[in-house]
Design a protein around this motif. Structure first.
Motif, PDB file in Angstrom:
ATOM      1  N   UNK A 255       0.909  -1.260  -0.046  1.00 51.02           N
ATOM      2  CA  UNK A 255       0.116  -0.108   0.095  1.00 51.02           C
ATOM      3  C   UNK A 255       0.960   1.275  -0.016  1.00 51.02           C
ATOM      4  N   UNK A 256       0.638   2.105  -0.589  1.00 52.70           N
ATOM      5  CA  UNK A 256       1.161   3.598  -0.820  1.00 52.70           C
ATOM      6  C   UNK A 256       0.326   4.652  -0.468  1.00 52.70           C
ATOM      7  N   UNK A 257       0.793   5.306   0.367  1.00 53.29           N
ATOM      8  CA  UNK A 257       0.523   7.098   0.778  1.00 53.29           C
ATOM      9  C   UNK A 257       1.229   7.869  -0.099  1.00 53.29           C
ATOM     10  N   UNK A 258       0.552   8.478  -1.219  1.00 53.90           N
ATOM     11  CA  UNK A 258       1.070   9.042  -2.134  1.00 53.90           C
ATOM     12  C   UNK A 258       1.213  10.573  -2.043  1.00 53.90           C
ATOM     13  N   UNK A 259       2.140  11.162  -1.904  1.00 56.48           N
ATOM     14  CA  UNK A 259       2.535  12.467  -1.672  1.00 56.48           C
ATOM     15  C   UNK A 259       1.870  13.354  -0.582  1.00 56.48           C
ATOM     16  N   UNK A 286      -1.438  16.739 -12.615  1.00 56.34           N
ATOM     17  CA  UNK A 286      -1.300  15.755 -13.663  1.00 56.34           C
ATOM     18  C   UNK A 286      -0.209  14.890 -13.259  1.00 56.34           C
ATOM     19  N   UNK A 287       0.823  15.133 -12.949  1.00 56.32           N
ATOM     20  CA  UNK A 287       2.129  14.183 -12.335  1.00 56.32           C
ATOM     21  C   UNK A 287       1.618  13.197 -11.316  1.00 56.32           C
ATOM     22  N   UNK A 288       0.804  13.690 -10.359  1.00 59.56           N
ATOM     23  CA  UNK A 288       0.193  12.813  -9.391  1.00 59.56           C
ATOM     24  C   UNK A 288      -0.817  11.640 -10.017  1.00 59.56           C
ATOM     25  N   UNK A 289      -1.430  12.070 -10.795  1.00 57.44           N
ATOM     26  CA  UNK A 289      -2.533  11.366 -11.724  1.00 57.44           C
ATOM     27  C   UNK A 289      -1.813  10.255 -12.365  1.00 57.44           C
ATOM     28  N   UNK A 290      -0.659  10.609 -12.921  1.00 60.01           N
ATOM     29  CA  UNK A 290       0.167   9.854 -13.699  1.00 60.01           C
ATOM     30  C   UNK A 290       0.885   8.790 -12.696  1.00 60.01           C
ATOM     31  N   UNK A 291       1.286   9.307 -11.746  1.00 57.78           N
ATOM     32  CA  UNK A 291       1.776   8.319 -10.557  1.00 57.78           C
ATOM     33  C   UNK A 291       0.904   7.309 -10.116  1.00 57.78           C
ATOM     34  N   UNK A 292      -0.315   7.569  -9.716  1.00 58.88           N
ATOM     35  CA  UNK A 292      -1.402   6.849  -9.308  1.00 58.88           C
ATOM     36  C   UNK A 292      -1.523   5.573 -10.412  1.00 58.88           C
ATOM     37  N   UNK A 293      -1.779   6.122 -11.625  1.00 62.34           N
ATOM     38  CA  UNK A 293      -1.873   5.102 -12.493  1.00 62.34           C
ATOM     39  C   UNK A 293      -0.890   4.181 -12.661  1.00 62.34           C
ATOM     40  N   UNK A 294       0.239   4.886 -12.692  1.00 58.11           N
ATOM     41  CA  UNK A 294       1.468   4.019 -12.801  1.00 58.11           C
ATOM     42  C   UNK A 294       1.833   2.946 -11.462  1.00 58.11           C
ATOM     43  N   UNK A 295       1.548   3.413 -10.481  1.00 59.21           N
ATOM     44  CA  UNK A 295       1.655   2.574  -9.291  1.00 59.21           C
ATOM     45  C   UNK A 295       0.374   1.303  -9.416  1.00 59.21           C
ATOM     46  N   UNK A 296      -0.778   1.855  -9.696  1.00 57.70           N
ATOM     47  CA  UNK A 296      -1.935   0.900  -9.545  1.00 57.70           C
ATOM     48  C   UNK A 296      -1.636  -0.095 -10.720  1.00 57.70           C
ATOM     49  N   UNK A 306      -4.115   8.341  -2.517  1.00 55.96           N
ATOM     50  CA  UNK A 306      -3.601   9.860  -2.620  1.00 55.96           C
ATOM     51  C   UNK A 306      -4.026  10.772  -1.467  1.00 55.96           C
ATOM     52  N   UNK A 307      -2.800  11.559  -1.116  1.00 58.23           N
ATOM     53  CA  UNK A 307      -2.916  12.155  -0.047  1.00 58.23           C
ATOM     54  C   UNK A 307      -3.679  13.628  -0.321  1.00 58.23           C
ATOM     55  N   UNK A 308      -4.471  14.182   0.443  1.00 56.52           N
ATOM     56  CA  UNK A 308      -5.088  15.271   0.200  1.00 56.52           C
ATOM     57  C   UNK A 308      -5.156  16.281   1.437  1.00 56.52           C
ATOM     58  N   UNK A 309      -4.392  16.515   2.253  1.00 58.45           N
ATOM     59  CA  UNK A 309      -4.188  17.291   3.421  1.00 58.45           C
ATOM     60  C   UNK A 309      -4.922  16.790   4.611  1.00 58.45           C
ATOM     61  N   UNK A 310      -5.763  17.574   5.190  1.00 57.56           N
ATOM     62  CA  UNK A 310      -6.479  17.153   6.380  1.00 57.56           C
ATOM     63  C   UNK A 310      -7.844  18.183   6.287  1.00 57.56           C
ATOM     64  N   UNK A 311      -8.719  17.789   7.173  1.00 57.66           N
ATOM     65  CA  UNK A 311     -10.039  18.734   7.469  1.00 57.66           C
ATOM     66  C   UNK A 311      -9.708  19.962   7.853  1.00 57.66           C
TER      67      UNK A 311
END
Length: 489
Positions: A255-259, A286-296, A306-311
């Motif tokens: 499992x990968x926590x991405x960026x 776009x770079x993160x989307x490419x990464x997500x697709x590549x890892x998948x 995919x990380x997206x900060x916090x509440x």
């Protein structure tokens, strides 16, 4: 001397006597005699949520007389005798986290015994990985997580340098999601990733490895994505790095926590759009989307979050987080991660995860689940509590708040939170029925991603602090060994 467990001794004696009465009379074999074969295929592992070692083995390949039993040894001392069964759990109360034990098994008949087969087992804190009925597809649940205890982990390095003190072992020996970033050269990251996975698996390819990919450059600090975008050369280097990580993952369960701090992609877009236009400002996304697709696509057993900060960073606003998760490739991922580098209230993050998942579903991206960092929110605080709106004081990163000096301190401080687990709705976490229901449905796991035992994280600090670690452990209100007991006060 370690106390011996003799719960089956009487049963062993009765069975052996019966076997001897039924067997033909013959001279007794000598101890470790050649006619008595040794057990085979000895394996050990740490029991999830317990200070215990599970031992399994197979019968001898030859020389299996009537009345055969097995003795289980710990550091050369017999702890129990097993009749017929080829599995045993050592629950010796003297076991110590971090210690490496010699675990052995030998076949025995009356006073005769085979040679002892043995192996070494270090006692670490194995996470509880309960499968939630409301989330049966959770790829992190229902299997062992490999706890990496080698020298790619700063806490292990620091613990070793301090002389392996028992009091600091829990931090070194608990599950953590190692960061892979640009401090590892592109040409070396394949081997380091491969070595890390193998170290976490410890010989069992079914164990899950969890890691953190933090390779985007520029991103934070002096080289900020808010000031400039990656150059073509930096983009090429990034893609080479990610491709090498994906190759190293292969068919392994990972499992990968991405960026972490992925909300910077949103900030970069709004900061740079007036200067470079919409298309260019979306480059990080776009770079993160490419990464997500590549890892998948790396293998069949990869789960990306995919990380997206916090509440608190998003000020509770669901729409921008959901929108940028979509732009950053969450469609290729299992879901998203929250609260890395922040120390926000766990219940708020859980309910926020629920809303974000529902928002993504409304956008056509269904069944997206969250993982939440709980390494440092044991005494939580929101960002506005240390950076009040309208304040003219310099910004204080949440990661730079010192460890608490006592439990229930009452002022913003850093404390260890819920241990890594998929048992997200356990009453011990003191979250309440509504939040527990949301957690069971929308949260795959609580992970330890941030590293509060490393001072100056936000400035690239990587050196283990025995002082920080000791203070963190003194105020830890959650126990990884008492999951059904309410947290301490």
């Amino acid at each position: 001397m370690r106390p011996r467990v003799l719960g089956t001794a009487l049963a062993a004696l009765v069975a052996l006597v019966a076997a001897l009465l039924a067997a033909p009379t013959s001279p007794p074999a000598s101890a470790a005699g050649p006619s008595l074969g040794a057990p085979t295929d000895l394996r050990t592992t740490v029991v999830a949520g317990q200070k215990a070692i599970r031992v399994t083995w197979s019968p001898p390949s030859s020389g299996v007389p009537a009345g055969l039993a097995y003795e289980v040894l710990l550091d050369g001392e017999v702890v129990d005798t097993s009749i017929l069964e080829t599995t045993y759990t050592i629950t010796d109360p003297g076991l110590v986290v971090g210690h490496t034990y010699d675990v052995g098994v030998r076949a025995t008949v009356v006073a005769s015994h085979s040679a002892t087969v043995s192996t070494a087992q270090q006692l670490y804190i194995a996470p509880v990985t309960t499968v939630q009925s409301a989330n049966p597809s959770n790829p992190l649940a229902g299997r062992e997580w490999g706890v990496y205890t080698g020298l790619q982990d700063q806490a292990v390095i620091g613990w070793r340098a301090a002389g392996y003190p028992d009091k600091l072992a829990p931090i070194a020996m608990i599950h953590k999601a190692k960061f892979f970033g640009n401090w590892i050269p592109d040409a070396q990251v394949y081997q380091q990733t491969k070595d890390y996975i193998e170290g976490a698996q410890a010989g069992d390819p079914e164990r899950l490895t969890i890691l953190t990919l933090f390779r985007m450059f520029p991103w934070e600090g002096k080289a900020s994505i808010l000031q400039r975008l990656p150059t073509p050369a930096e983009q090429a280097s990034y893609k080479s790095y990610v491709t090498n990580v994906a190759r190293a993952i292969g068919d392994n369960r990972v499992a990968v926590v991405l960026q972490p701090d992925g909300f910077f992609a949103w900030k970069a877009y709004h900061t740079l759009k007036p200067k470079v236009g919409r298309k260019q400002a979306l480059l990080p996304a776009r770079m993160l989307a490419w990464t997500s697709k590549t890892l998948d696509a790396a293998g069949p057993n990869v789960s990306v979050y995919v990380d997206m900060g916090s509440e608190d960073w998003a000020l509770g606003k669901v729409a921008p987080v959901a929108k940028f998760l979509k732009l950053c490739g969450v469609e290729y991922a299992r879901g998203f991660s929250l609260d890395v580098s922040h120390k926000n209230y766990l219940d708020r993050e859980i309910l926020f995860a629920q809303k974000v998942s529902q928002a993504l579903a409304a956008m056509g991206l269904k069944n997206k689940h969250a993982v939440i960092d709980t390494s440092d929110n044991g005494q939580p605080f929101a960002g506005k509590e240390i950076n009040p709106p309208g304040s003219h004081q310099p910004y204080t990163p949440p990661g730079e708040i010192d460890p608490c000096t006592k439990k229930n301190q009452g002022t913003p401080c850093t404390a260890l939170g819920v241990p890594p687990t998929t048992d997200v709705d356990n009453p011990a976490w003191d979250l309440g029925a509504e939040v527990n229901k949301a957690a069971a449905r929308y949260v795959d796991a609580y992970l330890w991603v941030s590293r509060p035992w490393l001072p100056d994280q936000g400035q690239g600090g990587t050196k283990f602090s025995p002082d920080f670690a000791s203070r963190l452990l003194k105020t830890w209100t959650f126990s990884p060994y008492e999951p059904f007991t309410a947290k301490g006060t």
